[in-house]
Design an enzyme around this catalytic site. Structure first.
Site, PDB file in Angstrom:
ATOM      1  N   ARG A 138      41.499  26.467  35.361  1.00 24.66           N
ATOM      2  CA  ARG A 138      40.386  27.415  35.235  1.00 24.66           C
ATOM      3  C   ARG A 138      39.150  26.601  34.879  1.00 24.66           C
ATOM      4  NH1 ARG A 138      40.722  30.554  30.078  1.00 24.66           N
ATOM      5  NH2 ARG A 138      39.009  29.199  29.524  1.00 24.66           N
ATOM      6  N   HIS A 152      37.181  31.950  30.563  1.00 25.47           N
ATOM      7  CA  HIS A 152      38.105  33.061  30.840  1.00 25.47           C
ATOM      8  C   HIS A 152      37.341  34.212  31.480  1.00 25.47           C
ATOM      9  CE1 HIS A 152      40.792  36.430  30.243  1.00 25.47           C
ATOM     10  NE2 HIS A 152      39.944  36.981  29.396  1.00 25.47           N
ATOM     11  N   TYR A 200      37.084  25.319  22.473  1.00 27.60           N
ATOM     12  CA  TYR A 200      38.512  25.020  22.321  1.00 27.60           C
ATOM     13  C   TYR A 200      39.063  23.971  23.288  1.00 27.60           C
ATOM     14  CZ  TYR A 200      38.587  28.707  25.904  1.00 27.60           C
ATOM     15  OH  TYR A 200      38.345  29.456  27.013  1.00 27.60           O
TER      16      TYR A 200
END
Lengths: 336, 357
Positions: free
Chosen positions: B256, B260, B269
């Site tokens: 990805r 998100h 993160y």
């Protein structure tokens, strides 16, 4: 005697963060667990900084599975831990529904009181944030309907802090429905240095009067409290003084206090985002009618969501009970 | 091998193309150049549309967007292997699958604008509506497959899942059911490394390709940034399903590249080095390089695809601004098939004097 910190102005979400930090610091058995609660600090950042401070063993990023989050929390609680679960959004709680209703809610009763399952479940809920499907729902009645659970919902920073700490201290399972539309709503917070004892403060979480008035009682909780207050402000402009009460808890509900208010006003309108049909307002209407039928000047009216799947976000203003619909209900109550 | 000894996969490492391809891909490739061009074209269109949608969100025209950026090969490659009778049960990021199946991707915009909760007729292109509850489409997909088999229909169901979804109990039940009923279902897992901020290693300490084994659903891992590999693996798995071998599983290892959703900030993160490594394995760039290496496409082809992408992006904006939101009375109308007294009563209050209550 508790030592009080000086008052600070914080958002409701930040108040919950402080409550979690206080509990994690006070008791090594307290755990925070959920999807993305660790490094990210939760999608609403309510658990921000806790992983850094207390470590990933105690602030646990879980696999993606709500049944797993609640189910393992039950096991941890049986083992003496006090888990605080975060369900990322209201509409995602349902994979955990079986664990909550068949296990969490019943173990004390089934064990004749021998087992305690002090699990706290935090669920951001409600609309008005323009979110996509499953991110705006108000399923609290499903849980309030389940014996063995306590269900609360704060409407301001101080209550959010107090309820969170009290829920964690409570030996019963507690579900905190957190109004996500109010996460950034600021209020004064006096953070207690000491822990609440034995869930007493949760039991004492009686409803609070947010505005006095003699013409009609508006009962609301969580995200609907500001809506009821706005309606009361509008009504005041028309010479109608509405009393606004914040229920704070919907299991149990402080019927005595509602009754006291209704004894003064004779009229009651209940406001919540959840659908009216079989909602908390239905229970309140029934109980108040049973308790003080002769004090009522009008039937108890309810303002809430329609009996529809939560609509697309662009329609939510029409779906949700705002001040206009509350005012319309008050006029209807006054016309009786 | 006991699970405890299995290597714990971290976020998928780039540069492992082809190391665990299934039997179909182990055969020497004889690329169908026309097919490669169509993969590239759909990937590029998906990319262009995705960028346009992200921009629309940034401009406040969408409430949210879940980018497919980086997953185009897994989506387009697999979707092109589906036959006309096959069905897709997507999650919420399968924009490239929709586009490849012929669903106008602009019909996605209503969902993310908050104007509707669906947007297309699932029966038209045999693509079920998006599912936002992670993993919740898996059991319905299996049920649909059981129905196809009961009807003697030649179709199969491809259910798209992410790495996070594999942790859901319902997805495990779907594997049980699919195997038990020998349902014609392909579980296509796009392992993009991250479930919001949670790395795949938190979901699984074995390769997700092995997730189905114990349930009786054989699986294989494929390079999810290689559209040809994804296509070959999907075609082979569907052939096994049609041959009566029961449900199959594919783990497409991809990444990805973006957040998100537009509400997410991956810099909180994950390491920039990891993002850079994967950016170097951009599936669209790889597909282009492959075409150039084979001499299968010229500058005019790439220019034409680029222009088509720009046109799609421009029309996305126009389409988005022109979306007519559903009306609340329509939501009442669609709540039940037959009259429901309560709904009728509430609907009446919408038009009541003094406004709704």
């Amino acid at each position: 005697m508790s030592v009080l910190a000086p008052a600070a102005t914080v958002g409701l979400g930040q108040a919950i963060n402080q409550a979690l930090a206080a509990e994690l610091a006070a008791d090594r058995k307290v755990l925070v667990m959920g999807e993305d609660v660790g490094v990210l600090g939760g999608v609403f950042r309510v658990t921000g900084g806790l992983s850094e401070r207390f470590g990933p063993e105690r602030v646990r990023d879980t696999p993606l599975g709500e049944a797993g989050i609640v189910g393992t929390a039950i096991g941890l609680a049986l083992r003496g831990y006090r888990p605080v679960c975060e369900i990322q959004f209201d509409g995602f709680v349902f994979p955990a529904f079986s664990q909550i209703t068949t296990q969490l809610a019943k173990l004390r009763s089934r064990s004749r009181g021998r087992l305690a399952v002090p699990v706290t479940i935090r669920i951001p809920y409600g609309g008005r944030i323009g979110a996509v499907e499953h991110h705006s729902e108000s399923p609290e009645a499903l849980f309030a309907h389940t014996a063995g659970l306590r269900v609360v919902s704060p409407s301001n920073a101080q209550d959010a802090y107090d309820m969170t700490r009290a829920a964690i201290a409570c030996p019963d399972p507690v579900i905190i429905f957190e109004p996500k539309s109010l996460y950034w709503s600021k209020g004064e917070l006096v953070a207690g240095a000491e822990r609440a004892r034995d869930g007493d403060t949760l039991n004492q979480a009686r409803l609070a009067r947010r505005r006095p008035g003699a013409a009609v009682t508006l009962a609301a909780y969580g995200p609907s409290v500001p809506q009821a207050l706005a309606a009361a402000g509008q009504l005041a402009g028309e010479g109608v003084e509405a009393e606004v009460i914040d229920l704070r808890a919907i299991s149990p509900i402080d019927f005595d206090a509602i009754e006291r208010s209704v004894a003064q006003t004779g009229r009651l309108v209940v406001v919540h985002e959840a659908p009216v049909f079989f909602g908390a307002g239905a229970e309140i209407a029934a109980r108040i009618t049973e308790r003080c039928f002769y004090l009522l000047e009008a039937p108890v009216l309810r303002v809430g969501g329609y009996h529809l799947p939560y609509p697309p976000a662009l329609l939510e203003q029409a779906y949700l009970p705002g001040p206009e619909r509350v005012v319309a209900a008050v006029r209807q109550a006054l016309a009786f | 091998m006991p699970f405890a000894q299995a290597p714990a996969p971290t976020a998928p490492a780039p540069g492992r193309s082809g190391d665990r391809l299934g039997p179909a891909s182990a055969e020497p490739r004889r690329p169908d150049l026309g097919q490669l061009r169509s993969f590239y074209r759909d990937m590029a269109l998906t990319r262009a549309f995705d960028r346009a949608a992200t921009a629309l969100q940034r401009q406040g025209e969408l409430a949210l967007w879940a980018p497919s950026l980086g997953q185009e090969a897994a989506q387009v490659g697999s979707a092109h292997a589906l036959g006309p009778h096959d069905w897709v049960f997507p999650s919420y990021r399968e924009h490239g699958v929709l586009l490849s199946r012929g669903v106008d991707p602009r019909r996605l915009l209503g969902l993310f604008r908050g104007a509707d909760n669906g947007g297309w007729d699932p029966s038209e292109q045999r693509v079920h509506l998006y599912t936002l509850v992670v993993g919740a489409q898996a059991l319905p997909a299996v049920g649909y497959g059981i129905g196809l088999a009961l009807d003697g229909d030649p179709g199969a169901v491809v259910v798209y899942l992410g790495d996070g979804a594999t942790s859901q109990g319902e997805v495990c039940e779907a594997l049980v059911w699919a195997a038990s009923c020998a349902a014609p279902v392909l579980f296509l897992i796009q392992n993009n490394g991250w479930a919001i901020s949670t790395p795949t290693r938190t979901q699984a300490r074995v390769e997700l390709a092995r997730r189905g084994e114990g349930f009786g659903v054989p699986g294989e891992r494929v390079d999810g940034n290689d559209a040809e590999a994804c296509h070959a693996a999907t075609a082979a798995a569907l052939a096994r399903i049609r041959a009566g071998e029961g449900p199959q599983l594919i783990e497409a290892l991809t990444y990805r590249i973006g957040p998100h959703t537009t509400s997410d900030d991956p810099s909180r993160y994950r390491r920039p080095e990891e993002e850079a490594e994967w950016a170097a394995r951009d599936p669209l760039a790889l597909a282009r390089a492959r075409l150039e290496e084979l001499g299968a496409a010229d500058a005019a082809f790439f220019a034409e695809v680029e222009a088509a992408g720009e046109a799609l992006a421009a029309s996305a904006r126009e389409h988005c601004l022109g979306i007519k939101p559903e009306r609340l009375d329509q939501v009442f109308e669609w709540a039940y098939a037959t009259p429901h007294a309560l709904v009728a009563e509430e609907l009446a209050t919408l038009a009541a004097p003094g406004g709704p209550r």
